[in-house]
Design a protein around this motif. Structure first.
Motif, mmCIF file in Angstrom:
data_model
loop_
_atom_site.group_PDB
_atom_site.id
_atom_site.type_symbol
_atom_site.label_atom_id
_atom_site.label_comp_id
_atom_site.label_asym_id
_atom_site.label_seq_id
_atom_site.Cartn_x
_atom_site.Cartn_y
_atom_site.Cartn_z
ATOM 1 N N ARG A 1 3.180 -9.826 0.937
ATOM 2 C CA ARG A 1 4.299 -10.762 0.998
ATOM 3 C C ARG A 1 4.295 -11.711 -0.201
ATOM 4 N NH1 ARG A 1 7.452 -12.953 5.349
ATOM 5 N NH2 ARG A 1 8.298 -11.211 6.550
ATOM 6 N N LEU A 2 3.149 -12.317 -0.456
ATOM 7 C CA LEU A 2 3.074 -13.335 -1.497
ATOM 8 C C LEU A 2 3.072 -12.731 -2.898
ATOM 9 C CD1 LEU A 2 0.493 -15.682 0.221
ATOM 10 C CD2 LEU A 2 2.928 -16.117 -0.119
ATOM 11 N N SER A 3 2.623 -11.492 -3.026
ATOM 12 C CA SER A 3 2.685 -10.817 -4.324
ATOM 13 C C SER A 3 4.060 -10.220 -4.580
ATOM 14 C CB SER A 3 1.619 -9.714 -4.405
ATOM 15 O OG SER A 3 0.321 -10.250 -4.290
ATOM 16 N N ARG A 4 4.888 -10.194 -3.525
ATOM 17 C CA ARG A 4 6.255 -9.666 -3.611
ATOM 18 C C ARG A 4 6.262 -8.235 -4.134
ATOM 19 N NH1 ARG A 4 9.940 -13.471 -6.970
ATOM 20 N NH2 ARG A 4 11.483 -11.986 -6.184
ATOM 21 N N THR A 5 5.362 -7.443 -3.592
ATOM 22 C CA THR A 5 5.281 -6.042 -4.008
ATOM 23 C C THR A 5 5.026 -5.164 -2.797
ATOM 24 O OG1 THR A 5 4.091 -4.474 -5.429
ATOM 25 C CG2 THR A 5 2.808 -6.249 -4.478
ATOM 26 N N THR A 6 5.630 -4.007 -2.789
ATOM 27 C CA THR A 6 5.413 -3.074 -1.686
ATOM 28 C C THR A 6 4.037 -2.430 -1.814
ATOM 29 O OG1 THR A 6 6.495 -1.308 -2.940
ATOM 30 C CG2 THR A 6 7.866 -2.578 -1.396
ATOM 31 N N LEU A 7 3.531 -1.991 -0.705
ATOM 32 C CA LEU A 7 2.210 -1.367 -0.664
ATOM 33 C C LEU A 7 2.349 0.115 -0.987
ATOM 34 C CD1 LEU A 7 -0.800 -1.729 0.025
ATOM 35 C CD2 LEU A 7 -0.219 -1.146 2.380
ATOM 36 N N ARG A 8 1.715 0.534 -2.069
ATOM 37 C CA ARG A 8 1.772 1.939 -2.460
ATOM 38 C C ARG A 8 0.612 2.708 -1.821
ATOM 39 N NH1 ARG A 8 2.951 1.266 -8.998
ATOM 40 N NH2 ARG A 8 4.834 -0.024 -8.783
ATOM 41 N N HIS A 9 0.880 3.931 -1.438
ATOM 42 C CA HIS A 9 -0.117 4.809 -0.820
ATOM 43 C C HIS A 9 -0.807 4.127 0.373
ATOM 44 C CE1 HIS A 9 0.534 7.249 -4.364
ATOM 45 N NE2 HIS A 9 0.102 6.276 -5.143
ATOM 46 N N PRO A 10 -0.039 3.717 1.369
ATOM 47 C CA PRO A 10 -0.636 3.002 2.510
ATOM 48 C C PRO A 10 -1.624 3.841 3.310
ATOM 49 C CG PRO A 10 1.639 3.614 2.989
ATOM 50 C CD PRO A 10 1.414 3.914 1.538
ATOM 51 N N LEU A 11 -1.525 5.174 3.212
ATOM 52 C CA LEU A 11 -2.434 6.015 3.989
ATOM 53 C C LEU A 11 -3.888 5.852 3.543
ATOM 54 C CD1 LEU A 11 -0.402 9.324 4.447
ATOM 55 C CD2 LEU A 11 -0.734 7.439 6.060
ATOM 56 N N LEU A 12 -4.097 5.430 2.301
ATOM 57 C CA LEU A 12 -5.465 5.177 1.860
ATOM 58 C C LEU A 12 -6.054 3.970 2.587
ATOM 59 C CD1 LEU A 12 -5.242 5.895 -1.966
ATOM 60 C CD2 LEU A 12 -6.343 7.273 -0.207
ATOM 61 N N LEU A 13 -5.205 2.984 2.880
ATOM 62 C CA LEU A 13 -5.672 1.855 3.680
ATOM 63 C C LEU A 13 -5.923 2.283 5.122
ATOM 64 C CD1 LEU A 13 -3.630 -1.246 2.480
ATOM 65 C CD2 LEU A 13 -6.096 -0.909 2.392
ATOM 66 N N VAL A 14 -5.110 3.212 5.604
ATOM 67 C CA VAL A 14 -5.364 3.763 6.938
ATOM 68 C C VAL A 14 -6.720 4.464 6.957
ATOM 69 C CG1 VAL A 14 -4.576 5.433 8.655
ATOM 70 C CG2 VAL A 14 -2.913 3.983 7.474
ATOM 71 N N ALA A 15 -7.023 5.179 5.874
ATOM 72 C CA ALA A 15 -8.338 5.817 5.765
ATOM 73 C C ALA A 15 -9.443 4.763 5.752
ATOM 74 C CB ALA A 15 -8.411 6.674 4.506
ATOM 75 N N GLY A 16 -9.178 3.641 5.067
ATOM 76 C CA GLY A 16 -10.146 2.553 5.073
ATOM 77 C C GLY A 16 -10.381 2.011 6.471
ATOM 78 N N ALA A 17 -9.293 1.873 7.238
ATOM 79 C CA ALA A 17 -9.427 1.411 8.622
ATOM 80 C C ALA A 17 -10.213 2.417 9.461
ATOM 81 C CB ALA A 17 -8.048 1.177 9.231
ATOM 82 N N ALA A 18 -9.967 3.711 9.216
ATOM 83 C CA ALA A 18 -10.689 4.741 9.968
ATOM 84 C C ALA A 18 -12.183 4.697 9.648
ATOM 85 C CB ALA A 18 -10.113 6.117 9.637
ATOM 86 N N PHE A 19 -12.516 4.540 8.369
ATOM 87 C CA PHE A 19 -13.925 4.443 7.988
ATOM 88 C C PHE A 19 -14.563 3.181 8.569
ATOM 89 C CE2 PHE A 19 -13.154 7.657 4.649
ATOM 90 C CZ PHE A 19 -14.325 8.391 4.780
ATOM 91 N N TRP A 20 -13.804 2.089 8.601
ATOM 92 C CA TRP A 20 -14.346 0.852 9.172
ATOM 93 C C TRP A 20 -14.644 1.051 10.662
ATOM 94 C CZ3 TRP A 20 -15.238 -3.735 6.411
ATOM 95 C CH2 TRP A 20 -15.674 -4.815 7.187
ATOM 96 N N ASN A 21 -13.713 1.678 11.366
ATOM 97 C CA ASN A 21 -13.949 1.969 12.782
ATOM 98 C C ASN A 21 -15.171 2.863 12.966
ATOM 99 O OD1 ASN A 21 -11.884 0.641 14.381
ATOM 100 N ND2 ASN A 21 -10.410 1.937 13.340
ATOM 101 N N LEU A 22 -15.306 3.850 12.087
ATOM 102 C CA LEU A 22 -16.460 4.737 12.167
ATOM 103 C C LEU A 22 -17.755 3.960 11.940
ATOM 104 C CD1 LEU A 22 -17.705 7.569 12.378
ATOM 105 C CD2 LEU A 22 -17.284 7.839 9.903
ATOM 106 N N GLY A 23 -17.730 3.047 10.968
ATOM 107 C CA GLY A 23 -18.914 2.241 10.701
ATOM 108 C C GLY A 23 -19.299 1.366 11.882
ATOM 109 N N VAL A 24 -18.292 0.738 12.500
ATOM 110 C CA VAL A 24 -18.574 -0.103 13.671
ATOM 111 C C VAL A 24 -19.090 0.748 14.828
ATOM 112 C CG1 VAL A 24 -17.565 -1.675 15.370
ATOM 113 C CG2 VAL A 24 -16.882 -1.832 12.969
ATOM 114 N N LEU A 25 -18.482 1.918 15.019
ATOM 115 C CA LEU A 25 -18.915 2.808 16.097
ATOM 116 C C LEU A 25 -20.356 3.262 15.888
ATOM 117 C CD1 LEU A 25 -18.135 4.387 18.654
ATOM 118 C CD2 LEU A 25 -17.346 6.240 17.158
ATOM 119 N N LEU A 26 -20.683 3.673 14.664
ATOM 120 C CA LEU A 26 -22.057 4.080 14.364
ATOM 121 C C LEU A 26 -23.022 2.909 14.530
ATOM 122 C CD1 LEU A 26 -21.539 6.308 11.185
ATOM 123 C CD2 LEU A 26 -22.173 7.081 13.477
ATOM 124 N N GLY A 27 -22.575 1.733 14.104
ATOM 125 C CA GLY A 27 -23.432 0.560 14.212
ATOM 126 C C GLY A 27 -23.735 0.193 15.650
#
Length: 375
Positions: A115-141
């Protein structure tokens, strides 16, 4: 960039540059469409982080309830090794810290930065992958903790293999946050962006340095406790606190429709917060077997955090002045103002608990636990 280079005047309103009512409407329509496109580009990853955070909140709450029951009934499920108090309690805390609070903070930060950078998010699926890896890390932990593979350090109980997965996930997230800021539109840098960028850079420094000093090239003896408490205290201040303050600096002016009261106070609050908060942590070890200067430096830094607390609190209060009645109609404003007040109370309680005359009596009581939960 120094504090003097931060713009000290709020960005001009669109209406101030409009030449006619028709131009004003057109500019407003363009800005509305722009915000809609930005929100649409961040919707999937932000909802991914938020949904995951809520799931971990529920899991953490269930573990907290079981932990509480076992405090009163120690024999409850005593024959099940992975449900003993010594395992479910750290599992509960890590689920709340890395599952709930961190994920909801990252999701909010992504949206605010876009919002504050006034720019759209490119390739949002990579952030989804980041969220998936974060969930995996928490689950393993959490699985490692319940299986007895805990490291034994507070808020660092995740075994090394889970920490590595979290690092991969965080790398994906922070890369996109920095890129959004790098390709922002407009030269004005709002104070929220300073707090969010600070949080994104402080977290890998805190987590990485602690992992190295405790597990890769471990320090010896009692210094391990010093490193652990430095991490815990700074995670509260420089990670959760920075995201929370940045969010408040955006939400309050946005909801009530007026600029921040003082950019001078905002700049002072940010830089003093970054400097003094990073020295805290050792005040939790008063009268411990540590060099006196280490304890004293942390106590002094804790006391001096009154400067950013006062400047931020004053700035928020003066921004809200005359608009407190809007809290009746805006749930967003109610939550934000309550969070800002809780931050002030948390900081003041921390200052009191850091005093030697107080710490000698309360540092081994539930007061320390209550303080961490308040944060």
């Amino acid at each position: 960039m120094t504090p003097a280079e931060i713009p000290l005047t709020p960005p001009p309103f669109t209406a101030a540059v409009a030449t006619s009512p028709e131009d004003e409407v057109t500019r407003g329509d363009v800005e509305q469409v722009e915000r809609a496109l930005i929100d649409a580009s961040t919707r999937v990853p932000v909802l991914m982080f938020y949904t995951s955070a809520v799931v971990w909140l529920l899991i953490g709450t269930l573990l907290a309830g079981l932990t509480s029951f076992k405090m009163h009934m120690p024999d409850l499920l005593g024959g099940v090794s992975f449900l003993t108090w010594g395992r479910i309690r750290p599992a509960h805390m890590n689920a709340m810290v890395f599952g709930w609070a961190s994920m909801v903070g990252i999701g909010t930060s992504i949206w605010l930065m876009a919002r504050l950078s006034r720019t759209t998010l490119r390739h949002p699926l990579l952030l989804v992958a980041g969220a998936a890896f974060w969930n995996l890390g928490v689950l393993l932990g959490l699985g490692g903790i319940l299986a007895g593979d805990s490291t034994g350090y507070q808020w660092l109980e995740f075994p090394p293999y889970a920490a590595l997965v979290l690092f991969v996930a965080y790398s994906l997230v922070v890369s996109w946050a920095v890129l959004m800021f790098r390709f922002r539109r407009g030269g004005h840098i709002y104070i929220t962006q300073w707090y969010l960028l600070g949080a994104f850079l402080w977290f890998p420094w805190l987590y990485g340095a602690t992992q190295i000093m405790l597990f890769v090239v471990p320090v010896q003896g009692v210094m391990q406790a010093a490193v652990n408490w430095w991490f815990v205290n700074n995670l509260l201040f420089l990670w959760f606190g920075a995201i929370g303050l940045g969010t408040a600096y955006y939400m309050i002016p946005k909801v009530i429709g007026r600029p921040v009261y003082s950019y001078h106070l905002a700049a002072i609050g940010f830089w003093t917060y970054a400097f003094f908060a990073s020295w805290t942590g050792m005040q939790r070890l008063v009268d411990g077997p540590f060099p006196a200067w280490m304890i004293t430096a942390s106590i002094a830094a804790s006391i001096l955090t009154i400067i950013p607390v006062a400047t931020v609190g004053l700035n928020h209060h003066m921004t809200m002045r005359g608009h407190f009645g809007l809290m009746r109609y805006s749930p967003t404003l109610r939550f934000t103002v309550f969070g800002a007040i809780a931050y002030t109370v948390f900081s003041l309680v921390g200052i009191v608990l850091s005093l030697r005359s107080v710490a000698r009596y309360v540092q081994f009581t539930q007061a320390s636990v209550a303080y961490s939960h308040l944060g």
